[in-house]
Design a protein around this motif. Structure first.
Motif, PDB file in Angstrom:
ATOM      1  N   SER A  22     -25.727  86.427 -46.618  1.00 15.00           N
ATOM      2  CA  SER A  22     -24.751  85.968 -45.630  1.00 15.00           C
ATOM      3  C   SER A  22     -25.395  85.681 -44.282  1.00 15.00           C
ATOM      4  O   SER A  22     -24.971  84.766 -43.568  1.00 15.00           O
ATOM      5  CB  SER A  22     -23.635  86.998 -45.468  1.00 15.00           C
ATOM      6  OG  SER A  22     -22.903  87.135 -46.668  1.00 15.00           O
ATOM      7  N   THR A  23     -26.421  86.437 -43.903  1.00 17.54           N
ATOM      8  CA  THR A  23     -27.130  86.134 -42.662  1.00 17.54           C
ATOM      9  C   THR A  23     -27.967  84.872 -42.813  1.00 17.54           C
ATOM     10  O   THR A  23     -28.113  84.085 -41.863  1.00 17.54           O
ATOM     11  CB  THR A  23     -28.010  87.318 -42.249  1.00 17.54           C
ATOM     12  OG1 THR A  23     -27.161  88.434 -41.948  1.00 17.54           O
ATOM     13  CG2 THR A  23     -28.845  87.003 -41.013  1.00 17.54           C
ATOM     14  N   PHE A  80     -27.045  82.321 -44.426  1.00 18.36           N
ATOM     15  CA  PHE A  80     -26.115  81.201 -44.238  1.00 18.36           C
ATOM     16  C   PHE A  80     -26.185  80.679 -42.804  1.00 18.36           C
ATOM     17  O   PHE A  80     -26.069  79.475 -42.554  1.00 18.36           O
ATOM     18  CB  PHE A  80     -24.674  81.631 -44.526  1.00 18.36           C
ATOM     19  CG  PHE A  80     -24.396  82.059 -45.943  1.00 18.36           C
ATOM     20  CD1 PHE A  80     -25.259  81.764 -46.979  1.00 18.36           C
ATOM     21  CD2 PHE A  80     -23.239  82.778 -46.241  1.00 18.36           C
ATOM     22  CE1 PHE A  80     -24.990  82.154 -48.285  1.00 18.36           C
ATOM     23  CE2 PHE A  80     -22.953  83.170 -47.539  1.00 18.36           C
ATOM     24  CZ  PHE A  80     -23.832  82.869 -48.560  1.00 18.36           C
ATOM     25  N   TRP A 124     -19.663  81.057 -52.674  1.00 17.75           N
ATOM     26  CA  TRP A 124     -20.805  81.339 -51.806  1.00 17.75           C
ATOM     27  C   TRP A 124     -21.358  80.078 -51.164  1.00 17.75           C
ATOM     28  O   TRP A 124     -21.814  80.112 -50.021  1.00 17.75           O
ATOM     29  CB  TRP A 124     -21.875  82.114 -52.578  1.00 17.75           C
ATOM     30  CG  TRP A 124     -21.306  83.381 -53.138  1.00 17.75           C
ATOM     31  CD1 TRP A 124     -21.081  83.690 -54.440  1.00 17.75           C
ATOM     32  CD2 TRP A 124     -20.816  84.493 -52.372  1.00 17.75           C
ATOM     33  NE1 TRP A 124     -20.491  84.929 -54.547  1.00 17.75           N
ATOM     34  CE2 TRP A 124     -20.323  85.442 -53.297  1.00 17.75           C
ATOM     35  CE3 TRP A 124     -20.766  84.783 -51.006  1.00 17.75           C
ATOM     36  CZ2 TRP A 124     -19.782  86.669 -52.894  1.00 17.75           C
ATOM     37  CZ3 TRP A 124     -20.215  85.995 -50.605  1.00 17.75           C
ATOM     38  CH2 TRP A 124     -19.736  86.919 -51.546  1.00 17.75           C
ATOM     39  N   LYS A 163     -19.103  79.416 -48.286  1.00 14.92           N
ATOM     40  CA  LYS A 163     -19.389  80.280 -47.138  1.00 14.92           C
ATOM     41  C   LYS A 163     -20.631  79.798 -46.390  1.00 14.92           C
ATOM     42  O   LYS A 163     -20.686  79.868 -45.148  1.00 14.92           O
ATOM     43  CB  LYS A 163     -19.565  81.728 -47.610  1.00 14.92           C
ATOM     44  CG  LYS A 163     -18.270  82.402 -48.056  1.00 14.92           C
ATOM     45  CD  LYS A 163     -18.538  83.830 -48.520  1.00 14.92           C
ATOM     46  CE  LYS A 163     -17.244  84.507 -48.973  1.00 14.92           C
ATOM     47  NZ  LYS A 163     -16.340  84.797 -47.848  1.00 14.92           N
ATOM     48  N   ALA A 164     -21.628  79.330 -47.120  1.00 18.48           N
ATOM     49  CA  ALA A 164     -22.829  78.804 -46.468  1.00 18.48           C
ATOM     50  C   ALA A 164     -22.483  77.581 -45.626  1.00 18.48           C
ATOM     51  O   ALA A 164     -22.952  77.441 -44.488  1.00 18.48           O
ATOM     52  CB  ALA A 164     -23.883  78.458 -47.521  1.00 18.48           C
ATOM     53  N   GLU A 183     -20.696  78.468 -42.268  1.00 13.06           N
ATOM     54  CA  GLU A 183     -21.585  78.903 -41.192  1.00 13.06           C
ATOM     55  C   GLU A 183     -22.328  77.721 -40.581  1.00 13.06           C
ATOM     56  O   GLU A 183     -22.507  77.649 -39.360  1.00 13.06           O
ATOM     57  CB  GLU A 183     -22.587  79.941 -41.721  1.00 13.06           C
ATOM     58  CG  GLU A 183     -21.951  81.240 -42.162  1.00 13.06           C
ATOM     59  CD  GLU A 183     -21.223  81.938 -41.019  1.00 13.06           C
ATOM     60  OE1 GLU A 183     -21.866  82.263 -40.013  1.00 13.06           O
ATOM     61  OE2 GLU A 183     -19.995  82.143 -41.144  1.00 13.06           O
ATOM     62  N   ASP A 229     -29.813  79.170 -52.391  1.00 10.80           N
ATOM     63  CA  ASP A 229     -29.394  80.561 -52.506  1.00 10.80           C
ATOM     64  C   ASP A 229     -29.523  80.929 -53.979  1.00 10.80           C
ATOM     65  O   ASP A 229     -28.764  80.442 -54.817  1.00 10.80           O
ATOM     66  CB  ASP A 229     -27.953  80.700 -52.026  1.00 10.80           C
ATOM     67  CG  ASP A 229     -27.395  82.115 -52.201  1.00 10.80           C
ATOM     68  OD1 ASP A 229     -28.118  82.989 -52.719  1.00 10.80           O
ATOM     69  OD2 ASP A 229     -26.226  82.328 -51.827  1.00 10.80           O
TER      70      ASP A 229
END
Length: 362
Positions: free
Chosen positions: A78-79, A81, A103, A106-107, A110, A173
């Motif tokens: 997540s960081t 991203f 996922w 989510k990327a 960000e 990822d």
């Protein structure tokens, strides 16, 4: 060990028993230091040797040379991203994202906070049952990079053929399928993976990155979010997750001892086939979510005729010595996560359980 259950959790996930036993044996006295690995300084020579060996083992398994670095960072995928666009999405450029599940969404979310983005491909319309074909992908003009998620834990899909875009940097990822099979890692400029699924325990994220990308991080972003900070200090700028890196290295040793990525793929294909065959032979009692040509080797997702039966299946599987088969909260159903460390025997047990459950309730 008779008191261990069969662990199908999606992450943190099963670790090789050999690795756990090796860590147990030297937990109180690591490498004759008179201290636990949990106690030694990250600036000490014994820990630096662990750190360097882990980088070397990762590059060896991926077939990469000195043109790459392996960083061991914190903050999970997540960081990453956010770190990726902060470092590489400069003003006037566009970052291309291919959406294949939660996922990747989510990327993208960000990256949108940092700069201009473009959805180069998506299978959301079909509820993420497959990965895109190469011809479906439409890049923006001169993208800064293209980002993919190689395996999708929630929907149970995986790129069978990893895409390529010539000179455009390709980022991935690979949190849930890294090292599960051989692939050409040199086509990627950056790969990142939270360790807690296929590499080790939670708390460390491996970043495999071309050296050239670590040399010119923007000086306008926080120091801890710059790749050059970590590359120039061998991932020791701040106190790293030492125990997690140590265990990750033990897992890399274990993969090498099993025969490397070719052996991992053969083992993973055998495991996945056991469960997919139970689905396909059930005359519709079990319904796999993923299209057959996009099925994951790592996460098998499926539904039963109704939610009540799914609850019964989950409960009876626990009673039968299996854990973690309940599907992700966002999609429901059932999911078997069968990462590298899952033994073939565990998948055989699940397959037999599924067939018997179908016989009783089908």
């Amino acid at each position: 060990m008779s008191n261990r259950i069969i662990n199908f959790n999606a992450g943190p996930a099963v670790l090789p028993l050999d690795v756990l036993q090796a860590a147990q044996e030297e937990l109180l006295n690591f490498n004759n230091t008179g201290m636990s690995i949990l106690e030694i300084s990250h600036r000490s020579k014994p820990y630096e040797e662990v750190n360097h060996e882990a980088e070397a083992n990762m590059k060896e398994l991926l077939g990469l040379g000195d043109e790459y670095r392996v960083l061991f960072l914190q903050g999970g995928a997540s960081t990453q991203f956010a770190m990726i666009p902060l470092n590489f999405l400069t003003p006037g450029q566009t970052a291309d994202y291919i959406l294949t599940g939660v996922w990747s969404e989510k990327a993208l979310k960000e990256a949108k906070l940092i700069g201009q983005t473009h959805i180069a491909g998506s299978t959301a319309e079909g509820k993420y049952r497959r990965t895109p074909q190469q011809e479906e992908i439409q890049l923006s003009d001169k993208p800064a990079y293209v980002h993919i998620t190689s395996n999708n834990t929630i929907y149970g899909t995986q790129w069978k053929e990893l895409p390529s875009f010539g000179p455009v940097p390709l980022f991935a990822d690979m949190s849930s399928d890294i090292l599960c099979r051989p692939f050409d890692a040199s086509k990627f400029s950056l790969i990142y993976a939270g360790a807690q699924k296929n590499l080790g325990p939670s708390g460390v994220t491996a970043v495999i990155i071309r050296k050239e990308l670590t040399e010119n991080s923007p000086k306008t972003i926080p120091t801890m979010l710059r790749y050059d900070t970590h590359a120039s200090t061998d991932s020791l700028y701040n106190t790293p997750p030492t125990f997690a890196v140590y265990l990750l290295n033990l897992v890399l040793r274990w993969i090498k001892a099993q025969g490397g990525l070719t052996a991992m793929e053969a083992r993973n294909v055998t495991k996945a086939k056991l469960i997919y065959d139970a689905i396909d032979s059930s005359n519709g009692f079990y319904r796999g979510h993923a299209d057959k040509d996009s099925r994951s080797l790592m996460n098998v997702t499926f539904r039963l005729p109704n939610e009540e039966l799914e609850k019964i299946f989950a409960a009876e599987s626990v009673a039968a010595g299996m854990s973690g088969l309940k599907g992700h909260r966002s999609v429901g159903g059932l999911r078997a996560s069968i990462y590298n460390a899952m033994p073939v025997a565990g998948c055989q047990t699940l397959s037999e359980f599924m067939k018997e459950f179908c016989r009783k309730h089908g």
